[in-house]
Design a protein around this motif. Structure first.
Motif, mmCIF file in Angstrom:
data_model
loop_
_atom_site.group_PDB
_atom_site.id
_atom_site.type_symbol
_atom_site.label_atom_id
_atom_site.label_comp_id
_atom_site.label_asym_id
_atom_site.label_seq_id
_atom_site.Cartn_x
_atom_site.Cartn_y
_atom_site.Cartn_z
ATOM 1 N N ALA A 1 1.021 -4.962 -5.549
ATOM 2 C CA ALA A 1 2.375 -4.689 -6.313
ATOM 3 C C ALA A 1 1.996 -3.364 -7.007
ATOM 4 C CB ALA A 1 2.606 -5.624 -7.194
ATOM 5 N N ASN A 2 0.924 -2.923 -7.781
ATOM 6 C CA ASN A 2 0.884 -1.743 -8.897
ATOM 7 C C ASN A 2 0.375 -0.658 -7.832
ATOM 8 O OD1 ASN A 2 0.619 -0.567 -11.257
ATOM 9 N ND2 ASN A 2 -1.469 -0.734 -11.180
ATOM 10 N N PHE A 3 -0.710 -0.801 -6.958
ATOM 11 C CA PHE A 3 -1.116 0.388 -6.186
ATOM 12 C C PHE A 3 -0.362 0.753 -4.936
ATOM 13 C CE2 PHE A 3 -4.816 -0.718 -8.982
ATOM 14 C CZ PHE A 3 -4.827 0.291 -9.709
ATOM 15 N N SER A 4 -0.059 -0.211 -3.970
ATOM 16 C CA SER A 4 0.430 -0.270 -2.839
ATOM 17 C C SER A 4 1.996 0.173 -2.916
ATOM 18 C CB SER A 4 0.240 -1.422 -1.968
ATOM 19 O OG SER A 4 -0.898 -1.550 -1.786
ATOM 20 N N ILE A 5 2.500 -0.607 -4.066
ATOM 21 C CA ILE A 5 3.870 -0.087 -4.001
ATOM 22 C C ILE A 5 4.567 0.714 -5.059
ATOM 23 C CG2 ILE A 5 6.193 -1.320 -4.229
ATOM 24 C CD1 ILE A 5 4.963 -4.069 -2.761
ATOM 25 N N LEU A 6 4.204 0.239 -6.508
ATOM 26 C CA LEU A 6 4.671 1.051 -7.753
ATOM 27 C C LEU A 6 4.115 2.377 -7.555
ATOM 28 C CD1 LEU A 6 6.655 0.116 -9.859
ATOM 29 C CD2 LEU A 6 4.756 -0.204 -11.195
ATOM 30 N N SER A 7 2.870 2.577 -7.422
ATOM 31 C CA SER A 7 2.258 3.950 -7.476
ATOM 32 C C SER A 7 2.813 4.814 -6.368
ATOM 33 C CB SER A 7 0.708 3.926 -7.400
ATOM 34 O OG SER A 7 0.309 3.248 -8.649
ATOM 35 N N SER A 8 3.292 4.269 -5.290
ATOM 36 C CA SER A 8 3.857 4.893 -4.135
ATOM 37 C C SER A 8 5.165 5.545 -4.275
ATOM 38 C CB SER A 8 3.512 4.417 -2.868
ATOM 39 O OG SER A 8 4.328 3.084 -2.779
ATOM 40 N N LEU A 9 6.001 4.648 -5.172
ATOM 41 C CA LEU A 9 7.307 5.089 -5.403
ATOM 42 C C LEU A 9 7.653 5.853 -6.529
ATOM 43 C CD1 LEU A 9 9.019 1.486 -4.391
ATOM 44 C CD2 LEU A 9 8.350 3.629 -2.846
ATOM 45 N N VAL A 10 6.684 5.630 -7.535
ATOM 46 C CA VAL A 10 7.172 6.453 -8.644
ATOM 47 C C VAL A 10 6.495 7.558 -8.937
ATOM 48 C CG1 VAL A 10 6.798 6.061 -11.411
ATOM 49 C CG2 VAL A 10 7.440 4.013 -10.211
ATOM 50 N N GLU A 11 7.288 8.650 -9.126
ATOM 51 C CA GLU A 11 6.604 10.154 -9.463
ATOM 52 C C GLU A 11 7.225 10.431 -11.104
ATOM 53 O OE1 GLU A 11 7.343 12.800 -6.609
ATOM 54 O OE2 GLU A 11 7.155 11.487 -4.918
#
Length: 239
Positions: free
Chosen positions: A22-32
């Motif tokens: 959730a944190n590294f594969s999804i959230l970090s990839s979507l949030v700038e």
């Protein structure tokens, strides 16, 4: 004891899987962080993926609550009072993380209903910032949980003392990262370094404990001596 060890080990494994996904594969990839508009577009274009991340975080919270119960049962044989303290800190972490997840749910609703409005990008960034801050506060309490858990592990007669030392080191990793994030103005410039500290110490400490829990839970006779001690203690209390 063996059952609690099995459940605790399994819960830790699931927390690792769901949390990293959730944190590294999804959230970090979507949030700038520096680009609210691009963040809004990323989430809008991958709304189902974002929802999966939210569900993974929710599952992570469920297993965290499971650990509150099972770890208390495992460590209460060492000190019931300090086990309550350790459980209390982990409960506070779960509480703050649960509140933080509501912010992510609001992000989902805002993007789902209003992703065509420019103002939505700033609303989304505010909610993501609130999520991050609340989770950071929760992780600070989690650091205290690891500190007490490490102490209980060192005092225990059945858990390797090295694991307790590693858990205490991991707690200081959380303290350093969380306190820096909450109070250090230049944190973003050194974010990777701070995160590396907490990831390395946390993974080594908690993973070693997880492996021991699984080995202890599935091996034969691992807790036989402990169970005898518990029976003896119970008999003495009754007499």
């Amino acid at each position: 004891m063996k059952t609690n060890a099995k459940i605790s080990g399994f819960a830790y494994v699931m927390i690792f899987i769901t949390g990293f996904y959730a944190n590294f594969s999804i959230l970090s990839s979507l949030v700038e962080i520096d680009n609210p508009t691009k963040t809004l577009l990323n989430i809008s274009s991958n709304l189902n993926v974002f929802r999966n991340g939210l569900l993974s975080f929710l599952l992570m919270l469920v297993f965290d609550i499971v650990l509150i119960v099972t770890l208390f049962k495992l460590t209460s044989t060492v000190s019931r009072t300090w086990s309550y303290v350790a459980s209390g800190f982990r409960m506070l972490h779960a509480l703050f993380f649960g509140i933080a997840l509501l912010k992510l749910y609001e992000v989902f609703n805002v993007v789902h209903n209003n992703h065509f409005f420019k103002e939505s990008s700033y609303a989304v960034m505010d909610l993501l910032s609130n999520f991050d801050e609340l989770w950071t506060i929760g992780l600070l309490f989690f650091g205290f949980h690891l500190l007490v858990l490490g102490y209980l592990t060192i005092k225990s007669n059945h858990i390797p003392k090295l694991i307790g030392v590693l858990l205490i080191i991991a707690s200081f990793g959380y303290f350093v990262d969380c306190l820096a994030k909450l109070s250090y103005a230049e944190y973003d410039n050194y974010k990777e370094h701070f995160e590396s500290v907490v990831i390395i110490t946390g993974v080594i400490g908690e993973m070693s404990f997880t492996i021991w829990l699984l080995v202890a839970g599935f091996s034969k006779g691992k807790f036989s001596l402990i169970n005898k001690d518990l029976e003896l203690t119970s008999d003495l209390e009754k007499s």
